[in-house]
Scaffold this active site. Structure first.
Site, mmCIF file in Angstrom:
data_model
loop_
_atom_site.group_PDB
_atom_site.id
_atom_site.type_symbol
_atom_site.label_atom_id
_atom_site.label_comp_id
_atom_site.label_asym_id
_atom_site.label_seq_id
_atom_site.Cartn_x
_atom_site.Cartn_y
_atom_site.Cartn_z
ATOM 1 N N GLU A 124 -20.766 -19.926 10.383
ATOM 2 C CA GLU A 124 -21.748 -21.001 10.472
ATOM 3 C C GLU A 124 -23.025 -20.427 11.082
ATOM 4 O OE1 GLU A 124 -20.651 -24.439 12.813
ATOM 5 O OE2 GLU A 124 -22.395 -25.547 12.115
ATOM 6 N N GLY A 256 -20.739 -21.015 21.989
ATOM 7 C CA GLY A 256 -19.572 -21.286 22.814
ATOM 8 C C GLY A 256 -18.283 -21.117 22.037
ATOM 9 N N ALA A 257 -18.217 -21.742 20.869
ATOM 10 C CA ALA A 257 -17.004 -21.652 20.058
ATOM 11 C C ALA A 257 -17.277 -22.185 18.665
ATOM 12 C CB ALA A 257 -15.884 -22.470 20.702
ATOM 13 N N MET A 258 -16.321 -21.938 17.762
ATOM 14 C CA MET A 258 -16.523 -22.279 16.360
ATOM 15 C C MET A 258 -15.254 -22.837 15.729
ATOM 16 S SD MET A 258 -18.493 -22.420 13.783
ATOM 17 C CE MET A 258 -17.928 -23.000 12.191
ATOM 18 N N GLU A 259 -15.430 -23.924 14.986
ATOM 19 C CA GLU A 259 -14.323 -24.738 14.491
ATOM 20 C C GLU A 259 -13.717 -24.290 13.167
ATOM 21 O OE1 GLU A 259 -17.630 -25.697 14.554
ATOM 22 O OE2 GLU A 259 -18.098 -27.004 12.862
ATOM 23 N N HIS A 292 -13.659 -30.338 21.529
ATOM 24 C CA HIS A 292 -14.762 -30.432 20.566
ATOM 25 C C HIS A 292 -14.422 -29.703 19.263
ATOM 26 C CE1 HIS A 292 -19.107 -30.515 19.394
ATOM 27 N NE2 HIS A 292 -18.759 -29.400 18.773
ATOM 28 N N GLU A 293 -14.020 -28.459 19.380
ATOM 29 C CA GLU A 293 -13.736 -27.692 18.160
ATOM 30 C C GLU A 293 -12.527 -28.280 17.434
ATOM 31 O OE1 GLU A 293 -16.220 -26.063 17.546
ATOM 32 O OE2 GLU A 293 -17.016 -25.661 19.541
ATOM 33 N N HIS A 296 -13.488 -31.320 15.426
ATOM 34 C CA HIS A 296 -14.195 -31.009 14.180
ATOM 35 C C HIS A 296 -13.239 -30.979 12.986
ATOM 36 C CE1 HIS A 296 -18.390 -30.345 14.961
ATOM 37 N NE2 HIS A 296 -18.235 -29.318 15.771
ATOM 38 N N GLU A 315 -22.083 -32.668 14.377
ATOM 39 C CA GLU A 315 -22.227 -32.255 15.780
ATOM 40 C C GLU A 315 -22.444 -33.440 16.730
ATOM 41 O OE1 GLU A 315 -21.173 -29.607 16.751
ATOM 42 O OE2 GLU A 315 -21.292 -28.237 15.040
HETATM 43 N N1 BES Z 1 -20.195 -25.471 15.136
HETATM 44 C C1 BES Z 1 -20.567 -25.148 16.447
HETATM 45 C C2 BES Z 1 -20.744 -23.682 16.677
HETATM 46 C C3 BES Z 1 -21.975 -23.065 16.055
HETATM 47 C C4 BES Z 1 -23.206 -23.389 16.499
HETATM 48 C C5 BES Z 1 -21.894 -22.145 15.068
HETATM 49 C C6 BES Z 1 -24.329 -22.785 15.940
HETATM 50 C C7 BES Z 1 -23.007 -21.570 14.513
HETATM 51 C C8 BES Z 1 -24.241 -21.876 14.954
HETATM 52 C C9 BES Z 1 -19.532 -25.636 17.455
HETATM 53 O O1 BES Z 1 -18.769 -26.703 17.030
HETATM 54 C C10 BES Z 1 -20.287 -26.118 18.647
HETATM 55 O O2 BES Z 1 -20.967 -27.104 18.533
HETATM 56 N N2 BES Z 1 -20.192 -25.417 19.773
HETATM 57 C C11 BES Z 1 -20.949 -25.679 20.947
HETATM 58 C C12 BES Z 1 -20.127 -26.288 22.048
HETATM 59 C C13 BES Z 1 -19.839 -27.731 21.931
HETATM 60 C C14 BES Z 1 -18.915 -28.188 23.040
HETATM 61 C C15 BES Z 1 -21.072 -28.588 21.911
HETATM 62 C C16 BES Z 1 -21.439 -24.334 21.422
HETATM 63 O O3 BES Z 1 -21.004 -23.331 20.886
HETATM 64 O O4 BES Z 1 -22.261 -24.306 22.327
HETATM 65 ZN ZN ZN Z 2 -19.642 -28.573 17.169
#
Ligand code: BES
Ligand code: ZN
Length: 851
Positions: A124, A256-259, A292-293, A296, A315
């Site tokens: 992503e 932070g992380a990816m779903e 959160h993940e 998703h 999001e």
């Molecule tokens: N889908 C996002 C991760 C992401 C963000 C991938 C931008 C590529 C580009 C993931 O679900 C997400 O939103 N992560 C957040 C943390 C969340 C608790 C709001 C993050 O990584 O900060």
């Molecule tokens: Zn997210």
């Protein structure tokens, strides 16, 4: 940079692709410098608009490509592979390709890359195009079968495991998904296993994969995952849909992380947890982000976005869901106050500057630049407002209809709202404007009292934002309650629905004039402006039944005090100090709440407030006033601080709401105590602490007071082998440095042997800390501006995504005096003038300068 690479993409230009994908077969032959990716993709012409086959592809070496086994003419550029319609069958066909990529050279951490000897992916938003040629857009959904070949004990991809042998594994994901949810992991990892039985009786295998040595830091995350799975069943009726759910921790990760479907990839800082190495804030964040993940899986994966303009669809909604989960797991009032603190610190700040944009933007150059506080946090606020307007039951009905109607589809905000209109019979056309209009509404309130009738009159207006000069009234749910003069609530929370520019609401048949508690639970993301004297604020601080407003009143008293100290050198009023002291010693209140009530507005918040009031903030003065107030509070409370400190000891460490609340109070008390006892209590706690919350908290208290150099050394000695704890060490000394020394401290740390530009956590530890140190960052020498831009320019060559995000530190430049503005302007010009500056950073710097 070529023109094509910096093209602006518009929402209004959306068209369906010429080809859909039915299924994808991928084979990876892993090698650090030369990984081969073989793809076999079934394409189906889109009857709506037959045309050329257009595949994205970047940084790929094409070895071969065929259509139904034959070589056909194709155009290959830096960004695309294109086959003319005339050279394609006008029926389903198979496209096969082999490409080569170099994961070891991938420092951008997008696509397939290596981190500590392991392979992992981040696709992503548009990273899959760095793996192979593909229509890399979220509306193209397909089933994936993946074979991974490599000499590693652990070989993972999305979906369910199909077969494996020595040096290979095959995975199949039966759920159609866009390419951005693809993932692959390979390495010498160990797993912490668990299991979950869904409410319909399906057994799911759960795993958290980590580097050897981190096994003992997985239990908390595993429990959070199980809690999240159960919560989504109970609260939204959503079950998990594969046989296995894997989480992998990686050290080098931009976000932070990816779903990714069935294979979530986490920044190790957002999953690894232990008492000795993680703070309460870390535990809370880990619980929230795992949820959160996981959430998703339904809001993002089963139902995804038609295009990246719809990012808030997944999001904003998923943040709202994780917020409610955290509230249920811990404390709703405390969670709400924390949410508002970050909303104001990040989203209001963004909305008030050159980077302001609608929750659903209308154009972008680089989509990575739109994973913003506005899309995420204001996006979540919109869901909260929608729920407040339709009510809890109708909210659930609307969600159910959305899931039922759109499962397996890539949809838009309109589809989301239509499900709510159909489920509730409500017209949401005006409400929908929250998605398209940028800027934070100012809500002004006045009151009138006559013969037992209270009239509340509101006026709303939204200041112009880049590209949007004219603003319309929004639909604003205003939750109010009334408190009688004796402190009893005479009207429980009622939601007023404001839709006009100006509107009045009356409350009749009241005996005596009550005090209105307005915007309870922060029912809308607006700035409420209301004349209220300190006595009335103190009255609500003492009597409001709404915990958010109770906190807000203390906050506003602190803010007024600070603004007065900054602008006219005033001293804090005794009534104010008494009011805070009363809250702090009120044992009927949750310690976590008391800690929050003691927290003063940040320097950045004060700078924005002064700017909004037409003044030019002086960072040094703001810093000094805030420190002076802390000393005044410490002196005023000197008799209760030692007792409070002792009372909130937590002999049995548990990272739950109760324990963390006590420690939060204990540490805010300690921070004041340190101003009185020359650091004695903090030093003692530092030496004795059996958990990172108190170890870090006591060191912070010392550093803030200009002490703690021995402890800083001891900390480094103790933790030099632990990357995540060392991030805290790098961060603290910059974040809590005095304004004069912040830049020099950061600069020295970039020469520390453990500093590296390649690890985003480490870079952020130093430079995120520098930009969070308001008076240090805006020191009039300009040293911090210079140091930041110099390092961003270096980082941009390695990692454009993180560089672009961090350049937002300059977004507030127009608040300050002309000398500071000129200094920041020069740094932004210097960045723009850099040869080969990435598209990501170019877009950000251009917008910051332009708005
Ligand atoms: N889908 C996002 C991760 C992401 C963000 C991938 C931008 C590529 C580009 C993931 O679900 C997400 O939103 N992560 C957040 C943390 C969340 C608790 C709001 C993050 O990584 O900060
Ligand atoms: Zn997210």
């Amino acid at each position: 940079m070529s023109d094509a690479a910096s093209e602006t993409i518009y929402l209004k230009d959306y068209t369906e692709p010429h080809h859909w994908v039915r299924d994808v077969h991928l084979t990876f032959r892993l090698a650090p410098k030369a990984t081969r990716v073989l793809s076999r993709i079934t394409f189906v012409p889109n009857a709506e608009n037959g045309g050329d086959l257009i595949l994205n592809g970047e940084e790929l070496t094409l070895i071969t490509a065929t259509v139904d086994g034959a070589i056909v003419p194709m155009e290959v550029s830096d960004t695309h592979l294109r086959i003319k319609s005339a050279d394609l069958p006008q029926k389903p066909f198979t496209f096969e390709a082999e490409v080569e990529i170099a994961p070891e050279d991938n420092t951008a951490l997008e696509g397939l890359y290596m981190s500590n000897g392991m392979y992992c992916t981040q696709c992503e938003a548009e990273g899959f195009r760095k793996i192979t040629y593909y229509p890399d857009r979220p509306d193209v959904m397909a089933t994936f079968t993946v074979r991974v070949e490599g000499d590693y004990p652990v070989l993972l991809s999305n979906g369910n495991p199909v077969a494996s042998g020595d040096g290979w594994a095959e995975w199949h994901d039966p759920w159609p998904k866009p390419a951005y949810l693809f993932a692959l992991v390979a390495g010498d990892l160990v797993n912490h296993a668990g299991s979950f039985t869904t409410k319909s009786g399906k057994d799911v295998e759960l795993n958290i994969y980590v580097r050897r040595g981190d096994e003992d830091k997985c239990a908390f995350g595993m429990q959070a995952l199980k809690d999240a799975m159960a919560w989504d069943e109970k609260t939204y009726g959503r079950e998990y849909d594969l046989d296995i759910f894997n989480i992998v921790a990686v050290d080098d990760f931009n976000m932070g992380a990816m779903e990714n479907k069935g294979l979530n990839v986490f920044n190790s800082s957002c999953v690894l947890a232990s008492q000795a190495t993680s703070t309460d804030a870390n535990f809370e964040r880990i619980e929230g982000i795992i949820a959160h993940e996981y959430f998703h899986n339904w809001t993002g994966n089963r139902i995804t976005c038609r295009d990246w303009f719809q990012l808030c669809l997944k999001e904003g909604l998923t943040v709202y869901r994780d917020q409610m989960f955290s509230g249920d797991m811990r404390s709703h009032p405390v969670k709400r106050i924390e949410e508002v603190l970050t909303l104001r610190a990040r989203q209001f700040r963004e909305d008030n500057g050159p980077l302001a944009h609608p929750v659903r933007p209308e154009s972008f150059v680089e989509i990575n630049n739109f994973y913003t506080a506005t899309v995420y946090e204001k996006g979540a606020e919109i869901i909260g407002m929608l729920r407040r307007l339709v009510g809890d039951e109708a909210y659930r009905k609307g969600c159910d209809l959305y899931f039922e109607r759109h499962d397996g589809q890539a949809v838009t905000i309109e589809d989301w709202l239509k499900a709510f209109e159909d489920a509730t019979g409500r017209d949401l056309s005006h409400f929908a404007q929250w998605y398209s209009q940028a800027g934070t509404p100012r809500l002004t309130m006045s009151e009138e009292w006559t013969d037992g009738t209270l009239t509340l009159s509101f006026a709303q207006s939204t200041p112009p934002t880049p590209g949007q000069d004219e603003k319309n009234p929004q639909v604003i749910p205003i939750a109010v309650g009334l408190i009688g003069p004796n402190g009893d609530e005479v009207l429980p929370t009622t939601v007023l629905e404001m839709t006009e520019a100006e509107q009045s609401f009356t409350f009749e048949g009241l005996g005596a004039r009550p005090v209105a508690s307005v915007l309870r639970d922060f029912s809308a993301p607006v700035i409420l402006q209301r004349d209220m004297d300190a006595a009335t604020r103190a009255f609500l601080l003492a009597h409001d039944t709404d915990p958010f407003q109770k906190w807000e009143m203390g906050r506003m008293l602190s803010k007024d005090t600070l603004i007065d100290m900054i602008t006219s050198g005033g001293t804090p009023a005794a009534d104010y100090l008494d009011a805070l002291k009363t809250v702090l010693s009120d044992e009927s209140l949750d310690p976590a709440f008391r800690a929050l009530a003691l927290g003063l507005p940040s320097q950045d918040d004060l700078a924005q407030t002064l700017f909004d009031a037409g003044q030019t903030p002086d960072p040094q003065k703001i810093y000094e006033a805030r420190e002076a107030l802390r000393r005044a509070l410490a002196r005023h409370m000197s008799d209760i601080l030692p007792t409070l400190f002792r009372q909130h000891e937590t002999p049995q460490f548990k990272p739950d709401a109760d324990g963390s609340g006590k420690r939060a109070l204990r540490l805010s008390v300690l921070s004041l105590l340190t101003l009185l006892d020359d650091g004695e209590a903090a030093r003692t706690l530092f030496a004795a602490a059996d958990n990172m919350t108190e170890q870090e908290g006591s060191l912070q208290a010392l550093l803030t007071a200009g002490l703690g150099s021995d402890e800083l050394q001891a900390f480094e000695k103790q933790w030099k082998e632990d990357r995540l704890v060392m991030d805290k060490w790098f961060m603290m000394q910059v974040a809590f440095a005095a304004p004069d020394t912040a830049a020099a401290t950061a600069e020295a740390l970039t020469r520390h042997p453990a500093f590296t530009m390649k690890n985003p956590n480490r870079f952020r530890a130093v430079f995120g800390a520098l930009t969070s140190n308001h008076a240090g960052f805006h020191h009039d020498s300009g040293a911090a501006y210079d140091l930041l831009s110099k390092n961003l320019i270096s980082l941009d060559k390695l990692n454009p995504q993180t560089t672009a995000r961090m350049s937002a530190a300059f977004e507030t430049w127009r608040r300050y005096d002309s000398a500071r503005q000129a200094k920041i302007h020069a740094q932004l010009d210097r960045m723009l003038a850099t040869d080969g500056l990435s598209r990501d950073t170019t877009e950000m710097v251009t917008r910051i300068l332009g708005g």
